[in-house]
Design an enzyme around this catalytic site. Sequence first.
Site, mmCIF file in Angstrom:
data_model
loop_
_atom_site.group_PDB
_atom_site.id
_atom_site.type_symbol
_atom_site.label_atom_id
_atom_site.label_comp_id
_atom_site.label_asym_id
_atom_site.label_seq_id
_atom_site.Cartn_x
_atom_site.Cartn_y
_atom_site.Cartn_z
ATOM 1 N N LYS A 41 -20.922 16.679 25.620
ATOM 2 C CA LYS A 41 -21.289 16.931 27.018
ATOM 3 C C LYS A 41 -20.119 16.653 27.952
ATOM 4 C CE LYS A 41 -24.702 14.008 26.878
ATOM 5 N NZ LYS A 41 -24.622 13.679 25.450
ATOM 6 N N THR A 42 -19.497 15.495 27.762
ATOM 7 C CA THR A 42 -18.384 15.135 28.642
ATOM 8 C C THR A 42 -17.212 16.089 28.423
ATOM 9 O OG1 THR A 42 -19.118 12.845 28.578
ATOM 10 C CG2 THR A 42 -16.899 13.230 29.356
ATOM 11 N N ASP A 228 -21.711 13.842 35.329
ATOM 12 C CA ASP A 228 -21.884 13.337 33.956
ATOM 13 C C ASP A 228 -22.981 12.266 33.971
ATOM 14 O OD1 ASP A 228 -21.499 12.976 31.260
ATOM 15 O OD2 ASP A 228 -19.436 12.238 31.409
ATOM 16 N N GLU A 229 -23.602 12.013 32.828
ATOM 17 C CA GLU A 229 -24.627 10.966 32.692
ATOM 18 C C GLU A 229 -25.706 11.096 33.769
ATOM 19 O OE1 GLU A 229 -24.456 8.905 30.148
ATOM 20 O OE2 GLU A 229 -22.332 8.814 29.562
ATOM 21 N N GLN A 259 -30.484 8.310 26.635
ATOM 22 C CA GLN A 259 -29.465 7.331 27.004
ATOM 23 C C GLN A 259 -29.669 6.806 28.425
ATOM 24 O OE1 GLN A 259 -25.343 7.978 25.491
ATOM 25 N NE2 GLN A 259 -26.119 9.987 24.940
ATOM 26 N N ARG A 604 -22.089 4.836 19.613
ATOM 27 C CA ARG A 604 -20.687 4.683 20.029
ATOM 28 C C ARG A 604 -19.760 4.723 18.821
ATOM 29 N NH1 ARG A 604 -21.169 6.955 23.901
ATOM 30 N NH2 ARG A 604 -23.285 7.189 23.174
HETATM 31 P P1 ATP Z 1 -22.215 10.781 25.045
HETATM 32 O O1 ATP Z 1 -23.652 11.253 25.053
HETATM 33 O O2 ATP Z 1 -22.052 9.575 24.203
HETATM 34 O O3 ATP Z 1 -21.654 10.660 26.411
HETATM 35 P P2 ATP Z 1 -20.989 13.357 24.810
HETATM 36 O O4 ATP Z 1 -22.077 14.315 24.547
HETATM 37 O O5 ATP Z 1 -20.479 13.289 26.187
HETATM 38 O O6 ATP Z 1 -21.397 11.920 24.278
HETATM 39 P P3 ATP Z 1 -18.256 13.732 24.080
HETATM 40 O O7 ATP Z 1 -17.802 12.361 24.361
HETATM 41 O O8 ATP Z 1 -17.900 14.798 25.025
HETATM 42 O O9 ATP Z 1 -19.824 13.721 23.800
HETATM 43 O O10 ATP Z 1 -17.780 14.190 22.639
HETATM 44 C C1 ATP Z 1 -17.893 13.335 21.519
HETATM 45 C C2 ATP Z 1 -16.695 13.512 20.604
HETATM 46 O O11 ATP Z 1 -16.756 14.784 19.984
HETATM 47 C C3 ATP Z 1 -15.391 13.457 21.360
HETATM 48 O O12 ATP Z 1 -14.442 12.819 20.545
HETATM 49 C C4 ATP Z 1 -15.059 14.919 21.540
HETATM 50 O O13 ATP Z 1 -13.681 15.125 21.689
HETATM 51 C C5 ATP Z 1 -15.572 15.522 20.246
HETATM 52 N N1 ATP Z 1 -15.948 16.943 20.385
HETATM 53 C C6 ATP Z 1 -16.810 17.470 21.278
HETATM 54 N N2 ATP Z 1 -16.905 18.799 21.098
HETATM 55 C C7 ATP Z 1 -16.105 19.118 20.052
HETATM 56 C C8 ATP Z 1 -15.756 20.335 19.369
HETATM 57 N N3 ATP Z 1 -16.273 21.498 19.724
HETATM 58 N N4 ATP Z 1 -14.895 20.246 18.341
HETATM 59 C C9 ATP Z 1 -14.370 19.055 17.971
HETATM 60 N N5 ATP Z 1 -14.642 17.889 18.566
HETATM 61 C C10 ATP Z 1 -15.496 17.914 19.592
HETATM 62 MG MG MG Z 2 -20.415 11.694 27.547
#
Ligand code: ATP
Ligand code: MG
Length: 746
Positions: A41-42, A228-229, A259, A604
């Site tokens: 997402k981030t 975000d969040e 979350q 995490r």
């Molecule tokens: P959270 O809910 O904990 O905030 P999130 O959904 O925001 O998590 P991110 O932090 O954006 O997730 O991504 C998690 C990990 O996966 C990061 O290391 C990110 O770089 C990697 N990632 C996300 N998308 C891809 C992709 N398409 N290919 C490879 N790695 C990815």
């Molecule tokens: Mg995130």
Amino acid sequence: MIEVAKTPSSPWLDGLNPAQSEAVRTLDGPLLVLSGAGTGKTRVLTARLAELVASGTAKPWNILAVTFTNKAAREMKMRVTGLVGPMAEQVWLGTFHALAAKMLRRHADLVGLRSDFTILDTDDQIRLLKQLMEVEDIDPKRWPARMLGGVIQRWKDRGLPPEKVGLAEAGDIANGRVRSLYERYQMRLIALNAVDFGDLLLHMLSIFTAHADVLAEYQNRITHIMVDEYQDTNVAQYLWLRLLTGNRNNLCCVGDDDQSIYGWRGAEVGNILRFESDFNGAKTVRLEENYRSTGHILAAASKIIAHNETRLGKTLFTLAGDGEKLRVNGYWDGPDEARNIASQIETMMKNGVHLSQIAVLVRAGFQTREFEERFIAIGLPYRVVGVRFYERAEIRDAVAYLRLIAQPSDDLAFERIINTPKRGLGTASLQAVHIQARASDKPLLAAAIDLVQTEELRPAARNTLQSFVQDIKRWRDLASTLHQADLAKIVLDESGYTKIWQLDKSPDAEGRLENLTELMNAMQDFDSLQGFLEHIALVTDGDADPEHGEVTLMTLHAAKGLEFDVVFLPGWEEGIFPSQRTMDENGAVGLEEERRLAYVGITRARRNLFISFANSRRIHGQWQSSIPSRFVQELPDENITEDLAQGMGFGRVSAPRLGDDGSNGFAGYAVGGYGAGWRRMQARRAEPAEGSWEPANNKTEFCTGDRVFHQKFGMGNILTIDGDKLLIAFDKAGHKKVVSGFVSKP
Ligand code: ATP
Ligand code: MG
């Protein structure tokens, strides 16, 4: 020569999966990305920001992005800098607090403030409330200032200024006087040229509502908003976003209902659940591939959170393989847990794991101390993330000097330092300053300046006060020519503040001096004293600094959005996690929020996850027995390795260390099967019908962990049940065996 047109490279789009890509390319209209942890997402937000600029859809200053972690903010800035150079600075980028503060400084006069207003921290806020409670004649014993501060804060979270708080709502709190206390508090803040955190948004809301032109200016300028969040936004934040979004409706929010962990601070998970009906024509994208964690970690997280009833439910998968199982460790006591975790970290370090990839995440701030002590003892580099550093007394004192220098009307700062170090100004002299301030309607420092020109004070006091105000003036003059870090050194030395700690023989004096030095290090990086003060008023979260090889120590709350190869989750004990207080105050709802915290904690970890609990803890100087968290029980067998031998030893009897009254009441629990199966013990708790576990006395419907009340001993938690005999850890009376007929559930 003919130039071949190159396809511009867009590295931020590389490797995105189709759903992510769809989100990144949807640049207009309301967009919600709702998906589980680690699904990108981030990353989608970061890529989308770059895409907005690269595609020419928006200029940097047209975009407002609310981030939760510094890492995300850094990454966004870096991407945009790559595209447009220094213009990237013009993106409205930061936390809700930081963005609202930036806006409020521009329009402070509209709410009766000056643009150099001070942002108060909780401590100042509480002190101020205490003073005002005296005026309102509210008994602080019955109604603690901290609690009333919380009530006021919740109103602010809901976007309610005093006049909008319904009479019924204020109800019986402080005998109905909390509303007028709120009103008085707001007036006092304005008089002090100060705001608290809640005010940053509250004032902006009232400005936007009362001044259509100001709102229109922002609506014209900011065309695209990203958050975000989003699951952790409160009503005030939601209203602020809505006003800014206006009719354009270009709002992109990402989040995960599982979350949502700031309900206790006013967050409304309803904001994310209502998104589609709130914003017409909203598009929702769901991401299902988790890129962060290996299979066992993801499975354990998914299964734990499935115990919650109020959730949307999501599918998550990973292509990363099963990886290692979670390790669940039971330890002898708190220090033993810290010792073992520290030595496991040392071993990993020797095996080449970078310390910045290791985190220890705790439920409550106080839990870091045990680890800090151990890490210091063995020289393991670590950092504590959060506001803690700036909350330390010596830091707050030093900052109060700087605040008063930056803003002479900062009365709270004046009060904090006027006798620190002790200058021998008595109550009478200080009272005279207060009286003068009130009579002349001036800040305390200005009143002191007036006073020393009169015969009001006795000569000794007058001289002391005179030299204090002269010092402040001299430092103020220096402030325009010196770097703030150098200024701080001079101020602390000349005021005699540094000396306090140099002369102090207590064991922590050395650390305090180091903290003061560290404060000056921290100040190096800012453009101005004002900039630094602004920063420390706003530091609420931190995240791992990739350059430093240090173990990160922080609360689960602060870890949201971050990731580490190796994560330790210690202290999984009933009462600590889930937190007793949350359960007492919010019952089943509170428990679900605690479980979401467990989900956040587990997710995490990228590769290795260690969960642990201790058999006993020292609380308020007394050893108390503890039982493993119900969340330990909820971990699926197939994803964990139990490792009880780690520090506990199977045959050990824990009784001699327990109980403040010399009783060995706990022994039965430990001998009777702790080593052999704490999980079995937990299972029994969940199913009271099993075997001998069933209480002899049918009237007792108690379970271990229950909070109960006893006429003589007060409140306590049930540790063990033996027929109708209960072993209870009473809050005040320690461990006692009592008969169940004498206790009741509160
Ligand atoms: P959270 O809910 O904990 O905030 P999130 O959904 O925001 O998590 P991110 O932090 O954006 O997730 O991504 C998690 C990990 O996966 C990061 O290391 C990110 O770089 C990697 N990632 C996300 N998308 C891809 C992709 N398409 N290919 C490879 N790695 C990815
Ligand atoms: Mg995130």
